[in-house]
Design a protein around this motif. Structure first.
Motif, PDB file in Angstrom:
ATOM      1  N   THR A 286      48.006  35.322  35.822  1.00 28.64           N
ATOM      2  CA  THR A 286      48.371  36.582  36.466  1.00 28.64           C
ATOM      3  C   THR A 286      47.299  37.633  36.250  1.00 28.64           C
ATOM      4  O   THR A 286      46.912  38.351  37.181  1.00 28.64           O
ATOM      5  N   LEU A 287      46.803  37.725  35.028  1.00 27.81           N
ATOM      6  CA  LEU A 287      45.758  38.698  34.709  1.00 27.81           C
ATOM      7  C   LEU A 287      44.488  38.410  35.499  1.00 27.81           C
ATOM      8  O   LEU A 287      43.910  39.310  36.130  1.00 27.81           O
ATOM      9  N   THR A 288      44.063  37.172  35.524  1.00 25.80           N
ATOM     10  CA  THR A 288      42.854  36.795  36.261  1.00 25.80           C
ATOM     11  C   THR A 288      43.057  36.962  37.761  1.00 25.80           C
ATOM     12  O   THR A 288      42.196  37.530  38.454  1.00 25.80           O
TER      13      THR A 288
ATOM     14  N   ALA B 206      41.982  39.653  42.873  1.00 26.21           N
ATOM     15  CA  ALA B 206      42.549  40.300  44.060  1.00 26.21           C
ATOM     16  C   ALA B 206      42.129  41.769  44.138  1.00 26.21           C
ATOM     17  O   ALA B 206      41.842  42.285  45.225  1.00 26.21           O
ATOM     18  N   THR B 207      42.065  42.440  43.004  1.00 22.63           N
ATOM     19  CA  THR B 207      41.600  43.830  42.980  1.00 22.63           C
ATOM     20  C   THR B 207      40.159  43.915  43.444  1.00 22.63           C
ATOM     21  O   THR B 207      39.800  44.792  44.240  1.00 22.63           O
TER      22      THR B 207
ATOM     23  N   LEU C 143      35.842  41.498  38.476  1.00 21.98           N
ATOM     24  CA  LEU C 143      35.527  40.063  38.444  1.00 21.98           C
ATOM     25  C   LEU C 143      35.058  39.618  37.065  1.00 21.98           C
ATOM     26  O   LEU C 143      35.451  38.544  36.590  1.00 21.98           O
ATOM     27  N   ILE C 144      34.234  40.427  36.425  1.00 22.58           N
ATOM     28  CA  ILE C 144      33.760  40.095  35.074  1.00 22.58           C
ATOM     29  C   ILE C 144      34.945  40.020  34.112  1.00 22.58           C
ATOM     30  O   ILE C 144      35.069  39.075  33.324  1.00 22.58           O
ATOM     31  N   PHE C 145      35.839  41.003  34.193  1.00 25.73           N
ATOM     32  CA  PHE C 145      37.009  41.001  33.319  1.00 25.73           C
ATOM     33  C   PHE C 145      37.883  39.774  33.593  1.00 25.73           C
ATOM     34  O   PHE C 145      38.329  39.101  32.658  1.00 25.73           O
TER      35      PHE C 145
ATOM     36  N   TRP D  82      39.869  34.479  31.863  1.00 25.37           N
ATOM     37  CA  TRP D  82      40.084  33.053  32.151  1.00 25.37           C
ATOM     38  C   TRP D  82      39.398  32.164  31.126  1.00 25.37           C
ATOM     39  O   TRP D  82      39.926  31.132  30.738  1.00 25.37           O
ATOM     40  N   ARG D  83      38.212  32.571  30.677  1.00 23.81           N
ATOM     41  CA  ARG D  83      37.438  31.747  29.744  1.00 23.81           C
ATOM     42  C   ARG D  83      37.826  31.954  28.279  1.00 23.81           C
ATOM     43  O   ARG D  83      37.724  31.014  27.497  1.00 23.81           O
TER      44      ARG D  83
END
Length: 181
Positions: A18-20, A25-26, A115-117, A122-123
């Motif tokens: 959800t966070l990723t 999407a943002t 995108l970086i966040f 995710w990693r």
């Protein structure tokens, strides 16, 4: 609404997904908004952005609740909200400075940092979603709490300004009345 949907997704799909997903999407929506030139396109992009920009909140709060022992949670949530507010304050100043170079930079920088966040989450962030159980919880439990229902249903009324509220237009002009919504 976005936080309610994201909270549900966080419980069913997982906090990390959800966070990723919210961050990706943002980012996509920020780029679409930055290049929008017509009013319908801007309205559509803003509608989507309104649905995804806060998707990180329930997932990040669930991560804190999952990872931090109960006795340390007040401090952890305090630090989380402090960091969000500090980031907002810095972003406002940086945004004003960047707007001098063109507004499109704001959308691109926001998209890239999102995108970086999302990539870092995710990693590096473990999935903490607990196994499904049949314990009590959810909206039905909240709706049984009368004090919570009164608070939630009366709180939006605080956002309506009084009819005599006056805002200055500039330092040289007298204040003019603002019409209530």
């Amino acid at each position: 609404m976005s936080q309610i949907v994201a909270g549900r997704l966080s419980d069913h799909l997982g906090r990390r997904a959800t966070l990723t997903g919210g961050m990706v999407a943002t980012a996509v929506t920020m780029i679409a908004l930055g290049y929008s030139t017509s009013l319908p396109a801007i309205i559509a992009a803003m509608t989507v952005l309104g649905m995804v920009v806060d998707a990180y909140r329930p997932a990040s709060q669930a991560l804190v609740a999952d990872l931090i022992p109960p006795h340390d949670r007040p401090r952890a949530f305090g630090m989380l909200f402090w960091a969000i507010n500090l980031g907002f304050a810095v972003a406002m100043v940086a945004g004003g400075w960047l707007a001098q170079s063109g507004f499109l930079w704001l959308f691109w920088i926001d998209a890239v940092t999102s995108l970086i966040f999302g990539f870092l989450v995710w990693r590096a962030v473990p999935e903490t979603r607990p196994e499904k159980s049949h314990e009590a919880g959810g909206f039905r439990e909240v709706l049984k709490d009368r004090l919570m229902v009164v608070y939630v249903t009366t709180r939006p009324s605080a956002a309506v300004p009084p009819s005599d509220l006056r805002l200055p237009v500039s330092a040289g002009e007298p204040p003019r009345p603002v019409r209530p919504i």
